[in-house]
Design a protein around this motif. Structure first.
Motif, PDB file in Angstrom:
ATOM      1  N   VAL A 191       0.837  -1.282   0.011  1.00  7.10           N
ATOM      2  CA  VAL A 191       0.355  -0.209   0.472  1.00  7.10           C
ATOM      3  C   VAL A 191       0.655   1.432   0.182  1.00  7.10           C
ATOM      4  N   GLY A 192       1.775   1.348   0.818  1.00  6.05           N
ATOM      5  CA  GLY A 192       3.132   2.052   1.003  1.00  6.05           C
ATOM      6  C   GLY A 192       3.672   2.832  -0.124  1.00  6.05           C
ATOM      7  N   ASP A 194       2.081   4.059  -2.704  1.00  8.89           N
ATOM      8  CA  ASP A 194       1.155   4.916  -4.020  1.00  8.89           C
ATOM      9  C   ASP A 194       1.524   5.395  -3.227  1.00  8.89           C
ATOM     10  N   GLY A 195       1.783   6.039  -1.856  1.00  3.42           N
ATOM     11  CA  GLY A 195       2.186   6.767  -0.747  1.00  3.42           C
ATOM     12  C   GLY A 195       3.140   7.604  -0.979  1.00  3.42           C
ATOM     13  N   ALA A 247      -2.503   5.066   2.137  1.00  2.00           N
ATOM     14  CA  ALA A 247      -1.260   5.099   1.351  1.00  2.00           C
ATOM     15  C   ALA A 247      -0.079   6.344   2.109  1.00  2.00           C
ATOM     16  N   ASP A 248      -0.629   7.435   2.062  1.00  2.00           N
ATOM     17  CA  ASP A 248       0.187   8.949   3.133  1.00  2.00           C
ATOM     18  C   ASP A 248       1.197   7.473   3.984  1.00  2.00           C
TER      19      ASP A 248
END
Ligand code: KG4
Ligand code: ZN
Length: 352
Positions: A191-192, A194-195, A247-248
């Motif tokens: 997920v990270g 895209d952050g 994501a962020d």
């Protein structure tokens, strides 16, 4: 050629590996079978020891058969058995230790009861060849340690460790906060991507002024303050009725962890004049940790060794690899009544 079978059952993976040791001391991977009970634990949000033990019992013999078949090795070709004696879940360890004793006795071969953490370091040799004296950064679900490893057979000197949560534990807890499945490390990693890792300035534990100048905690880690900071951040957004930028948050949390891990590892290597850093343990599968460690090692002139992700997480091949190195070095095998030791110290590589 000497064939070693390795058994790993310290947590939720039943791992059986087979390696071959040649006359020059090189160790080659022949089989690496894993049966995981992770799906059975997912709904509890963590590993349930009793469930893990039962799953090991069911998976053990089929996993040994599969490993031997994959390696193209007959039982009578096995020259030694190695097993994780600790640290780990007591009941889970017992299953592997009992199985290893039974195979060693039945095949009449030596038994090596080894340390799980030392095995996480030894696995690197299966991919990258003989390991020179190295600093090891060992980051898993249960441990975060910096170790001075002059030789795989020991003795190992601990330089630092987490004073609260392990790195993997922090990944798993933060993933849970973000509604991601267990175990959370791989999900935060995914997920990270895209952050924005700089979106939120999360705290870097034990890196303050007092901790960088020869302080007692210079090589130690702390992740519980970071975990709390993430929880506060998420709670504040939820209270305000705002969406959580998953994501962020994942990317920023991950950056905080790997920044501290790599900074302290490289600093320890430089200060101790060590030329090689080796990563091990499940968190070493983290893509951002691997990239940042490479950047910082390149800048510092340190050789970095990182096993492929599959070898970083728990497996039987790492246990077989350590067993092979001990055997090659002439280490005395463990007694057949060796105990499982759930809190085996990192300094004890082999049960004597
Ligand atoms: O070494 P390991 O398989 O088992 C223990 O000895 O604990 O490590 C498991 C830990 C878990 O906390 C898991 O979330 C974490 O390693 N992990 C990761 C990644 N893959 C596994 N953490 C961050 N990024 C990953 N890609
Ligand atoms: Zn492990």
């Amino acid at each position: 050629m000497t064939v070693v079978l390795g058994i790993e059952t310290s947590c939720d993976e039943t791992g059986v590996g087979v390696v071959a040791l040649d006359d020059t001391g090189r160790v080659a991977l022949l089989a690496d079978e894993i049966a995981s009970s992770v799906d059975e634990h997912a709904r509890f949000g963590g590993v349930v020891p009793e469930v893990a033990s039962r799953a090991h019992l069911q998976a053990m013999v089929p996993a040994v058969h599969r490993a031997l078949a994959t390696a193209g090795v007959r039982p009578r070709d096995v020259d030694a058995v190695a097993v994780t004696a600790g640290p780990g879940l007591a009941g889970a360890l017992l299953v592997g230790v009992a199985a290893a004793k039974a195979y060693a006795a039945a095949w009449d071969v030596p038994l090596y009861g080894v340390n799980h953490l030392a095995a996480h370091v030894a696995v690197d040799t299966l991919q990258n060849g003989p390991l020179p004296p190295a600093l090891a950064l060992l980051v898993s679900g249960g441990h975060s340690s910096l170790l001075d490893v002059p030789d795989l057979a020991g003795p190992v000197t601990p330089l630092g460790a987490t004073i609260d949560d392990a790195a993997g534990e922090a990944f798993d807890k933060v993933a849970r906060l973000l509604g991601l499945p267990f175990p959370g490390g791989p999900h935060i990693d995914r997920v990270g991507r895209d952050g924005d890792p700089a979106a939120i300035a999360f705290p870097r534990g034990l890196t303050g002024q007092g901790h960088s100048g020869g302080n007692a905690h210079a090589y130690d880690f702390s992740f519980s303050g970071l975990k709390t900071a993430v929880a506060r951040h998420v709670e504040a957004l939820e209270r305000a009725g705002e969406p959580v930028p998953v994501a962020d948050v994942a990317a920023s949390f991950q950056e905080a962890v790997v920044d501290v891990l790599t900074a302290k590892a490289v600093r320890a290597a430089r200060e101790r004049g060590m030329e090689t850093l080796v990563l091990g343990g499940g968190v070493a599968a983290n893509s951002r940790l691997r990239v940042l460690a490479q950047e910082r090692c390149d800048a510092a002139g340190i050789a970095l060794r990182v096993p492929r992700p599959r070898l970083c997480t728990d497996n039987g091949a790492m246990v077989a690899a350590l067993g092979a190195h001990l055997l090659a070095g002439g280490a005395k095998p463990s007694p057949l009544d060796l105990p499982a030791d759930s809190s085996m110290p990192v300094t004890e590589v082999l049960v004597g």
